[in-house]
Motif scaffolding. Structure first.
Motif: not given
Length: 295
Positions: A193-201, A259-271
């Motif tokens: 998840c993204n800690p910036e917009d996820t409730p702490a709990d 945005p400039h790479s022409g790539e699309t993120p895959g269906d798995f979280p950032l590692i």
């Protein structure tokens, strides 16, 4: 374009901050630090305090005790006396006095019963200075790699990010029991998840180690499960430095490169793959590979 004179000053004193972090385990005097900043030793200490709202001597003390605190929490095999020497103290007693002033606990009590919610509070000024002087990694250093399918043992931290150290302790203890040393078994964080917009709990982050070992019922009870990191093309950005600026490097990957790479993120979280760890290395020498799966 005119460069503000204060930018040059900030750059020179940022070199001092990096130098302190790299050499905090030995004696540092103001004349040496003034030389790093190319600044008069008669005025260096006042300029340092004016820029950072803390004296250089106090800053050095915070750096040393902060690294010692990490060793107390996450390197439990290191004796407290050795940690005291590494922090630049002549004996365990003087280290204990300095440590107690910050944490209101002795080093041994802190190691056994840390206040996970508040243990980093004494270092707020230190972390602010590092955020302001340590820069993230430039996004033009991104490479595309073929990442092999990797089976891991994963333990999730769920709850307040402030308490993740408690989960890290259990994770380290488990991998030591199973002889999964970081030099031979890669270490990963999975950003569910993204800690910036996820409730702490509701915050969730996976702590994972590469292994093909089978799990026992006891392992499962401790919260470990098998998690395969999928094979495929990944964008890799190597971040060198503090976790304080790791978020900035990850953001640059999405904002400046994708945005400039022409790539699309895959269906798995950032590692995040942890390559070199603080406090085993100085904070500015810590290495983390940011891995973005691609479609």
């Amino acid at each position: 374009m005119t460069t503000c004179p204060n930018d040059h000053l900030q750059t020179r004193f940022a070199r001092v901050i990096a130098h302190i972090d790299a050499h905090a385990d030995r004696q540092l005097d103001l004349a040496e630090l003034a030389g790093i900043a190319a600044f008069s030793p008669f005025h260096f200490h006042r300029q340092f305090a004016a820029l950072f709202d803390i004296t250089a001597t106090h800053y050095i003390r915070l750096v040393r005790i902060y690294r010692a605190a990490h060793s107390l929490l996450f390197r439990k095999d290191i004796p407290i006396t050795d940690i005291a020497f590494d922090a630049g103290y002549e004996n365990a007693e003087s280290f204990s006095r300095a440590f107690r002033k910050l944490h209101d606990q002795s080093p041994s009590d802190f190691r056994s019963h840390p206040d996970w919610d508040n243990w980093q509070a004494p270092y707020a000024k230190l972390q602010q200075i590092r955020r302001n002087t340590m820069t993230g990694t430039e996004s033009d250093n991104v490479t595309i790699i073929e990442f092999p399918e990797t089976r891991t043992a994963c333990m999730d931290h769920i709850g307040s990010p402030a308490r993740i150290g408690e989960t890290i302790q259990r994770f380290i203890a488990w991998r030591k029991i199973h002889h999964l040393h970081p030099s031979k078994h890669a270490t990963f964080n999975i950003l569910w998840c993204n800690p910036e917009d996820t409730p702490a709990d509701e915050f969730r982050m996976g702590l994972a180690v590469a292994t093909d070992q089978e799990f026992s019922d006891e392992d499962n009870k401790k919260g470990f499960y098998s998690q395969t990191l999928p094979a495929g093309r990944y964008a890799k950005l190597r971040h060198i430095g503090s976790d304080q600026t790791l978020r900035d490097s990850a953001l640059a990957l999405y904002r400046d490169w994708l945005p400039h790479s022409g790539e699309t993120p895959g269906d798995f979280p950032l590692i995040f793959q942890r390559i070199a760890f603080y406090p085993d290395v100085a904070e500015h020498e810590a290495i983390t590979d940011i891995l973005l799966p691609l479609a």
